[in-house]
Scaffold this active site. Structure first.
Site, PDB file in Angstrom:
ATOM      1  N   LYS A 125       6.874   0.146   6.566  1.00 11.56           N
ATOM      2  CA  LYS A 125       6.485   1.463   6.074  1.00 11.56           C
ATOM      3  C   LYS A 125       7.755   2.247   5.769  1.00 11.56           C
ATOM      4  O   LYS A 125       8.553   2.529   6.663  1.00 11.56           O
ATOM      5  CB  LYS A 125       5.635   2.186   7.125  1.00 11.56           C
ATOM      6  CG  LYS A 125       5.030   3.500   6.644  1.00 11.56           C
ATOM      7  CD  LYS A 125       4.078   4.069   7.688  1.00 11.56           C
ATOM      8  CE  LYS A 125       3.413   5.352   7.200  1.00 11.56           C
ATOM      9  NZ  LYS A 125       2.448   5.889   8.183  1.00 11.56           N
ATOM     10  N   ALA A 159       4.701   7.887   2.183  1.00  9.21           N
ATOM     11  CA  ALA A 159       5.165   6.559   2.571  1.00  9.21           C
ATOM     12  C   ALA A 159       4.624   5.458   1.662  1.00  9.21           C
ATOM     13  O   ALA A 159       3.541   5.569   1.080  1.00  9.21           O
ATOM     14  CB  ALA A 159       4.775   6.276   4.015  1.00  9.21           C
ATOM     15  N   TYR A 160       5.420   4.396   1.582  1.00  8.62           N
ATOM     16  CA  TYR A 160       5.040   3.179   0.871  1.00  8.62           C
ATOM     17  C   TYR A 160       5.201   2.013   1.837  1.00  8.62           C
ATOM     18  O   TYR A 160       6.151   1.982   2.625  1.00  8.62           O
ATOM     19  CB  TYR A 160       5.922   2.953  -0.352  1.00  8.62           C
ATOM     20  CG  TYR A 160       5.671   3.927  -1.484  1.00  8.62           C
ATOM     21  CD1 TYR A 160       4.977   3.530  -2.623  1.00  8.62           C
ATOM     22  CD2 TYR A 160       6.124   5.242  -1.413  1.00  8.62           C
ATOM     23  CE1 TYR A 160       4.745   4.426  -3.658  1.00  8.62           C
ATOM     24  CE2 TYR A 160       5.887   6.144  -2.436  1.00  8.62           C
ATOM     25  CZ  TYR A 160       5.200   5.729  -3.559  1.00  8.62           C
ATOM     26  OH  TYR A 160       4.965   6.615  -4.584  1.00  8.62           O
ATOM     27  N   ASP A 194      -7.500   9.882  12.525  1.00  6.30           N
ATOM     28  CA  ASP A 194      -7.725   9.346  11.176  1.00  6.30           C
ATOM     29  C   ASP A 194      -8.352   7.956  11.255  1.00  6.30           C
ATOM     30  O   ASP A 194      -7.940   7.032  10.551  1.00  6.30           O
ATOM     31  CB  ASP A 194      -6.410   9.298  10.397  1.00  6.30           C
ATOM     32  CG  ASP A 194      -6.641   9.260   8.880  1.00  6.30           C
ATOM     33  OD1 ASP A 194      -7.770   9.582   8.443  1.00  6.30           O
ATOM     34  OD2 ASP A 194      -5.701   8.925   8.140  1.00  6.30           O
ATOM     35  N   GLY A 235       0.827  -1.202   0.000  1.00  3.46           N
ATOM     36  CA  GLY A 235       0.000   0.000   0.000  1.00  3.46           C
ATOM     37  C   GLY A 235       0.856   1.246   0.000  1.00  3.46           C
ATOM     38  O   GLY A 235       2.076   1.188   0.130  1.00  3.46           O
ATOM     39  N   LYS A 236       0.200   2.383  -0.171  1.00  2.00           N
ATOM     40  CA  LYS A 236       0.922   3.652  -0.153  1.00  2.00           C
ATOM     41  C   LYS A 236      -0.034   4.767   0.260  1.00  2.00           C
ATOM     42  O   LYS A 236      -1.253   4.646   0.164  1.00  2.00           O
ATOM     43  CB  LYS A 236       1.521   3.954  -1.521  1.00  2.00           C
ATOM     44  CG  LYS A 236       0.520   4.011  -2.667  1.00  2.00           C
ATOM     45  CD  LYS A 236       1.242   4.261  -3.990  1.00  2.00           C
ATOM     46  CE  LYS A 236       0.258   4.289  -5.154  1.00  2.00           C
ATOM     47  NZ  LYS A 236       0.930   4.560  -6.440  1.00  2.00           N
TER      48      LYS A 236
END
EC number: 2.7.11.21
Length: 678
Positions: free
Chosen positions: A51, A34-35, A145, A29-30
């Site tokens: 991460k 960050a990736y 979040d 994911g990204k």
């Protein structure tokens, strides 16, 4: 592994501090800078999520500070429903955060495959998310979040809350924040209004997506309080949006564009689609969360107390089968027939398993002071944050007996009513806080020394200075004055610059004395391998004539460590102890003890029995443990006295009472906890 703007990765990534080599795998994911990649330990072949943030993306100070805040908050969290940070390191190109891998994807993935979830499934996930939020809010942390894509799932669908990139830690429960951050569909109205008011105060216009109509709606519809900042209640609004998304497959305020979404949020413009039949309890639950006034919004406690999550009314599974990826979970017939019968079945099962009061317990405690037999409360199923490097294994757990009870109680409290008539699912599970296990009073010559249940040793010297030795005896924190409580950190070794030679010898003496007189001393074999790695890194830096940055090497250990701030010993033998965290302990003359923490009360009997109860129990009339109530009332009176005293008022009695002929007095907890406490 070619992705636009993706970080440059070598075939093997080396963590020099822990001497671990990883092999990068697929992109998971990204988001933002960050990736997240799958990482494999080449030696153990264990898999992790990593991460990765390019160093080039953090050249601006505000971005770097944001990254540091995320790491600082996240790596200190230890809870079964929070994705665990296992390691953090960097090389010349990137920063790497090694995380536990959640092979079940995200809650978003599950909702997309299923279109929507059932109420039973939503209850399963909601309880676990609320447990994580309780833990975070108890630490004064706002996630900011909460959304379905940040709820990660294990293969057995256990929940792990992740992504703390926007999280903030408050100094006080009343602290408010103004930054407009989060995901639009899950954003609470007070975040929008506070942003508008702050921009207005500074003479600037609001975010481009907040048009004039939205600004006017804020002034017309929202209480003035909502424009003064946001706090923990912001997470509860987002959680309400998440629950709605689980049931209906989309967020409640979703619109074709962000501007419209924001206006719908401010108007609290949402409805329950008639295409899906739901209970009135669920509707009431969501409405209580999506309340524009943050002061009237449901708290975590109110959510857990709500009828929609009442296990005596609705069946809540302890686990979910793999087939829910493609089909709804079916409630077992025996569980769906009658809520009352369902609860009684649970109680009977507990009794058949050996519990005398409808609970899975190891043994019935003995009477305390001839008062009454007391069933054990639900022992904790999660742990408080501990530093990963500087804690001994033996200083990482509660007693064997308590651990056994905890293992037996896991997942068994739903719908179970204890001796007091209290449904134990009404209250969150907790565990005993750190407390002082043993002590020695040499204040007629040197000072007061103590050993904490996490394995650390502390001394309050007669000159009002204080020292705390880490559980592994490698690091010492020292303050020349407890009144200022400004601590420096250094290696605990001869010649250390922050301690005088005399105080170094005294701390060494007290350490040996207290550990040798402990009922279960900390064995050297239990020191974690990280201790040796820390020594190796320090020696290497010395060989290279590098300046040793102890804050960097021990960033998993708070500065200062947990320490005793004040103490007072009364003539009858009662000892009062106040920690820097405001946890208060009273050792009574009969060798029983009470530890009053932020959300729990722990009682230790003179027979070495230990009971930890939620503080909320004391507000419940059904809780008839009169002896505990009496001792807590006494402890509160002692607390009022000691909090107003100087840190070393106890020492003064020896300085100025020339008629005193007291020699050193010492005490030790009558305990079965060993050296542990997580």
């Amino acid at each position: 592994m070619s992705h636009s703007n993706a970080p440059e990765l070598h075939p093997q990534i080396v963590d020099p501090f822990h001497n671990v080599t990883y092999r990068p795998g697929k992109l998971l994911g990204k988001g933002g800078f960050a990736y997240v990649y799958e990482f494999h330990d080449v030696n153990s072949d264990s898999s992790y999520a990593c991460k990765i943030t390019p160093r080039s993306a953090l050249q601006k100070k505000k971005y770097y500070d944001k990254f540091v805040t995320e790491v600082t908050i996240h790596r200190g969290l230890v809870h079964p429903n929070i994705c665990r940070v296992l390691n953090v390191f960097k090389d010349q190109m990137n920063y790497y955060i090694i995380l536990e891998k959640c092979n079940g994807g995200t809650l978003t993935d599950l909702i997309r495959r299923r279109k929507h979830l059932t109420e039973t499934e939503a209850r399963f996930f909601s309880k676990r998310i609320l447990n994580a939020l309780w833990y975070l809010h108890d630490l004064y942390i706002i996630h900011r979040d909460i959304k379905t894509s940040n709820i990660f799932l294990m293969e057995d669908f256990d929940v792990k809350v992740g992504d703390f990139g926007l999280a903030v830690k408050c100094e006080t429960p009343e602290e408010l924040h103004w930054t407009m951050c989060g995901t639009p569909n899950f954003l609470p109205s007070e975040v929008i209004y506070s942003h508008i008011m702050k921009r207005k105060a500074s003479g600037r216009g609001p975010d481009p997506n907040l048009d004039e109509d939205c600004v006017n709606l804020c002034h017309q519809l929202l209480p003035a309080y909502s424009g003064q900042g946001h706090s923990f209640s912001a997470d509860m609004w987002s959680f309400g949006c998440l629950v709605f998304s689980m049931i209906y497959g989309r967020p409640p305020f979703e619109a074709a564009d962000i501007k419209t979404t924001y206006k719908r949020i401010v108007r609290c413009d949402f409805s329950f689609p008639g295409s899906i039949s739901v209970s009135e309890d669920l509707k009431n639950f969501i409405k209580g969360l999506l309340t524009p006034d943050p002061r009237k919004r449901f708290t975590v406690k109110e959510c857990l107390d709500h009828s929609w999550l009442n296990p005596s009314k609705y069946f809540i599974p302890e686990s979910l089968p793999p087939r829910i990826i493609s089909e709804p979970y079916e409630v077992p017939p025996l569980c769906s027939a009658s809520p009352t019968r369902n609860m009684q079945m649970t109680i009977n099962m507990a009794k058949n398993a050996g519990g005398t009061d409808g609970r899975f317990i190891a043994a019935t405690p003995q009477a305390i002071g001839g008062t009454e037999h007391i069933p054990t409360p639900g022992t904790a199923n999660f742990y408080k944050p501990q530093n990963a490097i500087l804690t001994t294994k033996s200083a990482a757990g509660i007693s064997r007996a308590s651990t056994a009870m905890a293992m037996q109680n896991v997942g068994s409290a739903q719908g179970v009513v204890n001796k007091y008539g209290i449904n134990e699912a009404e209250y969150p599970q907790i565990d005993p806080p750190c407390y002082i296990m043993s002590w020695v009073d040499y204040s007629n010559r040197y000072g007061f020394a103590y050993q904490i249940s996490n394995g650390s040793i502390g001394v309050i010297f007669n000159d009002e200075s204080a020292a705390i030795l880490s559980p592994n005896a490698l690091i010492v924190d020292y303050s020349p004055s407890l009144l200022d409580a400004a601590f420096d950190r250094a290696l605990f070794e001869e010649g250390t610059t922050i301690l005088s030679e005399k105080k170094f010898k005294l701390l060494s003496f007290f350490r040996d004395y207290l550990e040798n007189r402990s009922i279960v001393p900390i064995p050297a074999a239990d020191r974690p391998k990280e201790d040796e790695e820390l020594k190796r890194v320090i020696e290497q830096e010395r060989m290279n004539n590098q300046e040793i940055d102890f804050k960097r090497l021990t960033k998993g250990l708070p500065l200062p460590q947990l320490f005793l701030k004040k103490w007072k010993l009364y003539d009858d033998g009662t000892l009062c102890l106040l920690f820097n965290t405001k946890v208060f302990q009273v050792n009574f003359a009969d060798h029983s003890k009470v530890v009053v923490a932020h959300r729990s009360v722990t009682f230790m009997s003179e027979k070495r029995e230990i009971y930890t109860y939620p503080s909320e129990y004391l507000k419940d009339d059904r809780f008839s443990f009169k002896e505990l109530r009496r001792r807590v009332d006494r402890a509160r009176k002692y607390y009022e006295i000691i909090k107003a005293a100087r840190p070393v008022d106890s020492l003064a009695q020896y300085r100025y009472n020339k008629d005193s002929t007291k020699k050193s007095a010492s005490g030790s907890s009558t305990r079965q906890l060993g050296q542990g406490g997580e």
